[in-house]
Design a protein around this motif. Structure first.
Motif, PDB file in Angstrom:
ATOM      1  N   THR A   8      10.031   3.157  -0.383  1.00 12.94           N
ATOM      2  CA  THR A   8       8.530   3.659  -0.189  1.00 12.94           C
ATOM      3  C   THR A   8       7.362   1.938   0.135  1.00 12.94           C
ATOM      4  OG1 THR A   8       7.887   2.639  -2.534  1.00 12.94           O
ATOM      5  CG2 THR A   8       8.457   4.525  -2.561  1.00 12.94           C
ATOM      6  N   THR A  49       3.957  -0.102   0.843  1.00  9.23           N
ATOM      7  CA  THR A  49       3.158   0.068   0.449  1.00  9.23           C
ATOM      8  C   THR A  49       1.949  -0.033   1.716  1.00  9.23           C
ATOM      9  OG1 THR A  49       3.327  -1.788   0.008  1.00  9.23           O
ATOM     10  CG2 THR A  49       4.516  -0.966  -1.349  1.00  9.23           C
ATOM     11  N   THR A  50       0.964   0.503   1.298  1.00 12.27           N
ATOM     12  CA  THR A  50      -0.076   0.638   1.918  1.00 12.27           C
ATOM     13  C   THR A  50      -1.033  -0.128   1.349  1.00 12.27           C
ATOM     14  OG1 THR A  50      -0.927   2.489   1.205  1.00 12.27           O
ATOM     15  CG2 THR A  50       0.656   1.932   3.381  1.00 12.27           C
ATOM     16  N   LYS A  51      -1.737  -1.317   2.084  1.00 17.87           N
ATOM     17  CA  LYS A  51      -3.076  -1.806   1.277  1.00 17.87           C
ATOM     18  C   LYS A  51      -4.118  -0.900   1.424  1.00 17.87           C
ATOM     19  CE  LYS A  51      -5.943  -5.648   1.833  1.00 17.87           C
ATOM     20  NZ  LYS A  51      -6.009  -7.447   2.413  1.00 17.87           N
TER      21      LYS A  51
END
Length: 55
Positions: A42, A44-46
């Motif tokens: 997965t 992870t986006t900020k």
């Protein structure tokens, strides 16, 4: 009041429960799942900050 007599209904419930747990449930659990889970990583986006107009 015959509906308050638990004798016939308890036997029916017991036989239904035994039929489900001993005959039907093992057959249902023996099926192989068609969608096996994949090992996807997965990303992870900020999140971008939200600018509130009233502050």
């Amino acid at each position: 009041m015959p509906q308050l007599n638990p004798a016939p209904w308890f036997t029916i419930m017991l036989m239904t429960w035994l039929t489900f747990s001993l005959l039907i449930q093992p057959k249902l659990l023996s099926f192989i799942s068609t969608n096996n889970p994949s090992n996807k990583t997965t990303a992870t986006t900020k999140p971008t900050p939200w600018t509130w107009p009233w502050i």
